[in-house]
Write a protein that holds these residues in place. Structure first.
Motif, mmCIF file in Angstrom:
data_model
loop_
_atom_site.group_PDB
_atom_site.id
_atom_site.type_symbol
_atom_site.label_atom_id
_atom_site.label_comp_id
_atom_site.label_asym_id
_atom_site.label_seq_id
_atom_site.Cartn_x
_atom_site.Cartn_y
_atom_site.Cartn_z
ATOM 1 N N GLU A 73 -4.528 36.191 25.373
ATOM 2 C CA GLU A 73 -4.347 35.799 26.833
ATOM 3 C C GLU A 73 -5.528 34.723 27.422
ATOM 4 O OE1 GLU A 73 -5.165 38.218 30.992
ATOM 5 O OE2 GLU A 73 -5.003 39.440 29.269
ATOM 6 N N LEU A 74 -6.569 34.965 26.505
ATOM 7 C CA LEU A 74 -7.650 33.979 26.936
ATOM 8 C C LEU A 74 -7.039 32.518 26.297
ATOM 9 C CD1 LEU A 74 -10.493 33.192 27.614
ATOM 10 C CD2 LEU A 74 -11.361 34.055 25.271
ATOM 11 N N ASN A 75 -6.520 32.495 25.178
ATOM 12 C CA ASN A 75 -5.929 31.168 24.638
ATOM 13 C C ASN A 75 -4.731 30.373 25.587
ATOM 14 O OD1 ASN A 75 -7.139 30.219 22.280
ATOM 15 N ND2 ASN A 75 -6.187 32.078 21.098
ATOM 16 N N GLU A 76 -4.293 31.222 26.215
ATOM 17 C CA GLU A 76 -3.407 30.766 27.227
ATOM 18 C C GLU A 76 -4.025 30.066 28.198
ATOM 19 O OE1 GLU A 76 -0.165 30.241 27.380
ATOM 20 O OE2 GLU A 76 0.290 31.382 25.358
ATOM 21 N N GLU A 77 -5.108 30.783 28.704
ATOM 22 C CA GLU A 77 -5.940 30.032 29.731
ATOM 23 C C GLU A 77 -6.587 28.701 29.234
ATOM 24 O OE1 GLU A 77 -5.925 30.885 32.934
ATOM 25 O OE2 GLU A 77 -4.551 32.370 32.521
ATOM 26 N N VAL A 78 -7.106 28.842 28.117
ATOM 27 C CA VAL A 78 -7.743 27.816 27.461
ATOM 28 C C VAL A 78 -6.650 26.817 27.305
ATOM 29 C CG1 VAL A 78 -8.607 26.917 25.265
ATOM 30 C CG2 VAL A 78 -9.492 29.093 26.267
ATOM 31 N N TRP A 79 -5.647 26.906 26.997
ATOM 32 C CA TRP A 79 -4.773 25.795 26.423
ATOM 33 C C TRP A 79 -4.145 25.143 28.042
ATOM 34 C CZ3 TRP A 79 -1.878 29.204 22.606
ATOM 35 C CH2 TRP A 79 -2.618 29.296 21.486
ATOM 36 N N THR B 214 -17.963 22.171 29.236
ATOM 37 C CA THR B 214 -17.875 22.228 30.678
ATOM 38 C C THR B 214 -16.728 22.406 31.436
ATOM 39 O OG1 THR B 214 -19.935 20.899 30.582
ATOM 40 C CG2 THR B 214 -18.694 20.603 32.618
ATOM 41 N N TRP B 215 -15.752 21.510 30.817
ATOM 42 C CA TRP B 215 -14.386 21.602 31.421
ATOM 43 C C TRP B 215 -13.360 22.663 31.187
ATOM 44 C CZ3 TRP B 215 -14.092 18.839 35.623
ATOM 45 C CH2 TRP B 215 -14.700 17.807 35.716
ATOM 46 N N ILE B 216 -13.698 23.499 29.976
ATOM 47 C CA ILE B 216 -13.022 24.677 29.778
ATOM 48 C C ILE B 216 -13.704 26.090 29.763
ATOM 49 C CG2 ILE B 216 -11.519 25.645 27.865
ATOM 50 C CD1 ILE B 216 -10.592 22.968 26.986
ATOM 51 N N ILE B 217 -14.840 26.082 28.930
ATOM 52 C CA ILE B 217 -15.355 27.141 28.809
ATOM 53 C C ILE B 217 -16.166 27.621 30.036
ATOM 54 C CG2 ILE B 217 -17.426 28.539 27.679
ATOM 55 C CD1 ILE B 217 -16.936 26.691 25.079
ATOM 56 N N ALA B 218 -16.859 26.609 30.799
ATOM 57 C CA ALA B 218 -17.780 27.031 31.895
ATOM 58 C C ALA B 218 -16.648 27.090 33.135
ATOM 59 C CB ALA B 218 -18.538 25.840 32.311
ATOM 60 N N ALA B 219 -15.524 26.402 33.335
ATOM 61 C CA ALA B 219 -14.439 26.642 34.086
ATOM 62 C C ALA B 219 -13.732 27.764 34.098
ATOM 63 C CB ALA B 219 -13.351 25.577 33.771
ATOM 64 N N LEU B 220 -13.776 28.648 33.019
ATOM 65 C CA LEU B 220 -13.179 30.037 32.899
ATOM 66 C C LEU B 220 -14.386 31.016 33.010
ATOM 67 C CD1 LEU B 220 -10.649 29.387 29.781
ATOM 68 C CD2 LEU B 220 -10.320 29.359 32.386
ATOM 69 N N ARG B 221 -15.356 30.719 33.429
ATOM 70 C CA ARG B 221 -16.618 31.672 33.368
ATOM 71 C C ARG B 221 -16.039 32.998 34.495
ATOM 72 N NH1 ARG B 221 -17.618 27.597 36.775
ATOM 73 N NH2 ARG B 221 -18.412 27.910 38.811
ATOM 74 N N ASN B 222 -15.385 32.729 35.363
ATOM 75 C CA ASN B 222 -14.959 33.971 36.206
ATOM 76 C C ASN B 222 -13.686 34.194 35.939
ATOM 77 O OD1 ASN B 222 -17.488 33.632 37.599
ATOM 78 N ND2 ASN B 222 -16.634 32.067 38.851
ATOM 79 N N THR B 223 -12.967 33.979 34.854
ATOM 80 C CA THR B 223 -11.667 34.436 34.365
ATOM 81 C C THR B 223 -11.761 35.571 33.566
ATOM 82 O OG1 THR B 223 -10.719 32.183 34.672
ATOM 83 C CG2 THR B 223 -9.477 33.870 33.526
ATOM 84 N N GLN B 224 -10.874 36.673 33.788
ATOM 85 C CA GLN B 224 -11.158 37.770 32.953
ATOM 86 C C GLN B 224 -9.959 38.084 32.212
ATOM 87 O OE1 GLN B 224 -11.894 41.396 35.433
ATOM 88 N NE2 GLN B 224 -14.082 40.754 35.763
ATOM 89 N N CYS B 225 -10.082 37.958 30.858
ATOM 90 C CA CYS B 225 -8.824 37.962 29.868
ATOM 91 C C CYS B 225 -9.148 39.592 29.106
ATOM 92 C CB CYS B 225 -8.724 36.832 29.165
ATOM 93 S SG CYS B 225 -8.381 35.419 30.000
ATOM 94 N N PHE B 226 -8.139 40.040 28.756
ATOM 95 C CA PHE B 226 -8.102 41.407 27.996
ATOM 96 C C PHE B 226 -7.621 41.064 26.522
ATOM 97 C CE2 PHE B 226 -8.101 42.427 32.412
ATOM 98 C CZ PHE B 226 -9.224 43.108 32.430
ATOM 99 N N SER B 227 -7.448 40.258 25.976
ATOM 100 C CA SER B 227 -6.960 39.786 24.686
ATOM 101 C C SER B 227 -7.309 38.337 24.364
ATOM 102 C CB SER B 227 -5.361 40.133 24.622
ATOM 103 O OG SER B 227 -4.674 39.300 25.167
ATOM 104 N N ILE B 228 -7.343 38.006 22.984
ATOM 105 C CA ILE B 228 -7.678 36.823 22.569
ATOM 106 C C ILE B 228 -6.264 35.861 22.843
ATOM 107 C CG2 ILE B 228 -6.533 36.976 20.364
ATOM 108 C CD1 ILE B 228 -9.840 35.344 21.162
#
Length: 516
Positions: free
Chosen positions: A278-284, A262-276
């Motif tokens: 970059e996505l991990n930076e948003e996850v952290w 809920t608080w990480i995956i769903a919260a990033l549902r509208n975030t576009q990342c082009f590399s793993i």
């Protein structure tokens, strides 16, 4: 009742202890005790409306609420600190408490009341309740059911990314990261980063029954993946997989998976990342917010609970993180080599036709038989079919063949004698090619198995005296001839010695009358 609220407010205004004591009517000793306990427990001004004198007294002196019952008071801070130690339980602490009561002729609380009062205290004043989990004891790990995604720059397609979650049940702090695969390498690397994030390792790791962690798990037998078991050994932890179809065995991580979904995956549902990465930076970033979100029913957050109540109990990390390895099985070939990824590595020839375990590292290949390392090589890359052969793994006859060089031939000839050296020099000088000469010398060297150095040197000296073109064949013929002659002479000498050894034997001269 002591005016706790006024004491703390006057102290916050900078009034001296003497002034506070005169204003409240309490002794300076009592005022000092109240201020010291408030600072120790983090009670500072301004105070909330609910923090009445009674509330403050229960917070600073919880044991006073129990004294009216006539029973021996409980030291909750001591109980909470002792429960953090390995193998210490509430049953043990209650037993010790009862023994202390008997020694002081006081009435103890029953175990149920003992448990109830501690639970109320920990729920109200502490970040963790140590009845359920000990700090630093368990780390639960799993893959989240929900997935994230990264966008392929070329095609614009969404590529699925999997979420790894690790939770410490005592403080409920979590770690999360995304990977492009759920294979063994991703699983191990995620564990490495989780340990780095927590700053230490736990006594136990509780995974699910994934193939990357468990090979076989029944009521009678547990077989861990060799790489996963090796990683656990590196961090001095024990792997205890959850029972099959028993999610309650790792309830904390199951709950964290839902919360992180809920608080990480769903919260990033509208975030576009082009590399793993970059996505991990948003996850952290979201993970930091998640661990710092305040608890709803008590003070603090997951991060503060971890730092205050659990971090001290973690085991220190090794100097280097675990280095990923892969295990394979191989059969030792008749040429005492094994084939791994189309490269060939030698093992001691005694293991020919045996099955061995092969550990593959980035730069090393290690071979084990019955859990004992029997060979190690630098890992080969590049063109297929390369060989890595150790001389120590060869049979003796192969070692002799390997050692055939002009330098080795001269060294051997010097150890025999001058005539042998002259023969070797002649063979190397007159042969059509070096390989043919070394083969001849090798045949001569094998004579050492049947003849002494003296016999070889004598044969070479005899050959040189008879011809200017000595050959190995002629030397071998002379060796055999000398051996035969030496044997005949030895036999004749023994015969004569036996004949003359008997002193009572009378010869023909005696009977002819000449010896009388």
């Amino acid at each position: 009742m002591i005016k706790y609220q006024k004491i703390l407010e006057l102290h916050d205004e900078g009034i001296s202890l003497r002034g506070i004591a005169a204003s409240t009517g309490n002794s300076r000793q009592k005022v000092t005790e109240v201020i010291r306990l408030a600072e120790k427990k983090g009670l500072v001004c301004p105070l909330d409306e609910e923090m009445t004198d009674k509330w403050i007294e229960e917070f600073l002196f919880p044991e006073k609420t129990l004294e009216g019952s006539g029973r021996h008071p409980l030291n909750f801070d001591y109980i909470h600190e002792e429960l953090a130690k390995p193998n210490v339980t509430l049953s043990l602490l209650h037993y010790e408490y009862e023994a202390e009561c008997r020694a002081n002729n006081r009435i103890p609380y029953s175990y149920r009341s003992f448990l109830r009062h501690y639970s109320r205290y920990a729920d109200k004043y502490k970040a963790t309740l140590r009845i359920r989990r000990k700090p630093g004891e368990i780390m639960e790990v799993d893959w989240a059911g929900s997935t994230a995604f990264v966008i392929d720059r070329d095609s614009g397609e969404k590529v699925k990314a999997y979420v790894f979650v690790a939770t410490l049940p005592c403080s409920q702090i979590s770690y999360a990261e995304v990977t492009l695969s759920m294979n063994l390498s991703s699983w191990i690397q995620a564990h490495n980063r989780a340990y780095q994030y927590f700053g230490g390792s736990t006594q136990i790791v509780v995974p699910d029954n994934l193939k990357t962690s468990v090979t076989k798990h029944t009521s009678r037998e547990l077989v861990l993946n060799p790489t996963y078991r090796e990683m656990a050994d590196h961090y001095s932890t024990v792997v205890m997989p959850a029972r099959v179809r028993s999610p309650k065995d790792k309830a904390s991580v199951e709950g964290s998976v839902n919360a992180i979904s809920t608080w990480i995956i769903a919260a990033l549902r509208n975030t576009q990342c082009f590399s793993i990465d970059e996505l991990n930076e948003e996850v952290w970033k979201k993970l930091k917010e998640f661990n710092e979100r305040p608890f709803t029913r008590k003070k603090g957050c997951r991060l503060s609970a971890f730092e205050e109540e659990e971090k001290f109990a973690l085991s220190p990390l090794p100097s280097k993180p675990y280095k990923m390895s892969e295990w394979k099985k191989a059969i030792v070939r008749p040429d005492y080599h094994i084939s791994v990824d189309s490269m060939f590595y030698s093992v001691p020839y005694e293991y020919i036709n045996r099955e061995v375990d092969v550990k593959l590292l980035d730069d090393m290949v290690e071979v084990y038989f019955n859990h004992m390392r029997v060979a190690s090589h630098k890992r080969l890359y590049g063109k297929y079919g390369q060989l890595s052969t150790s001389r120590d793994h060869m049979p003796d006859n192969h070692k002799l063949f390997l050692d055939q060089t002009p330098e080795a031939a001269f060294e051997w000839a010097k150890s025999i004698g001058e005539s042998t050296l002259n023969v070797v020099q002649y063979i190397l000088d007159t042969s059509q090619n070096e390989k043919q000469a070394l083969q001849s010398i090798f045949s001569l060297k094998k004579s050492e198995r049947s003849y002494t150095k003296y016999e070889i040197e004598r044969a070479c000296k005899m050959v040189i005296s008879m011809t200017k073109r000595p050959t190995v064949k002629s030397i071998q013929t002379i060796l055999k001839s000398n051996k035969k002659n030496d044997a005949e002479q030895e036999l004749k000498r023994k015969s004569e010695s036996t004949k003359n050894n008997f002193g009572f034997t009378r010869g023909a001269g005696y009977y002819g009358g000449t010896d009388r």
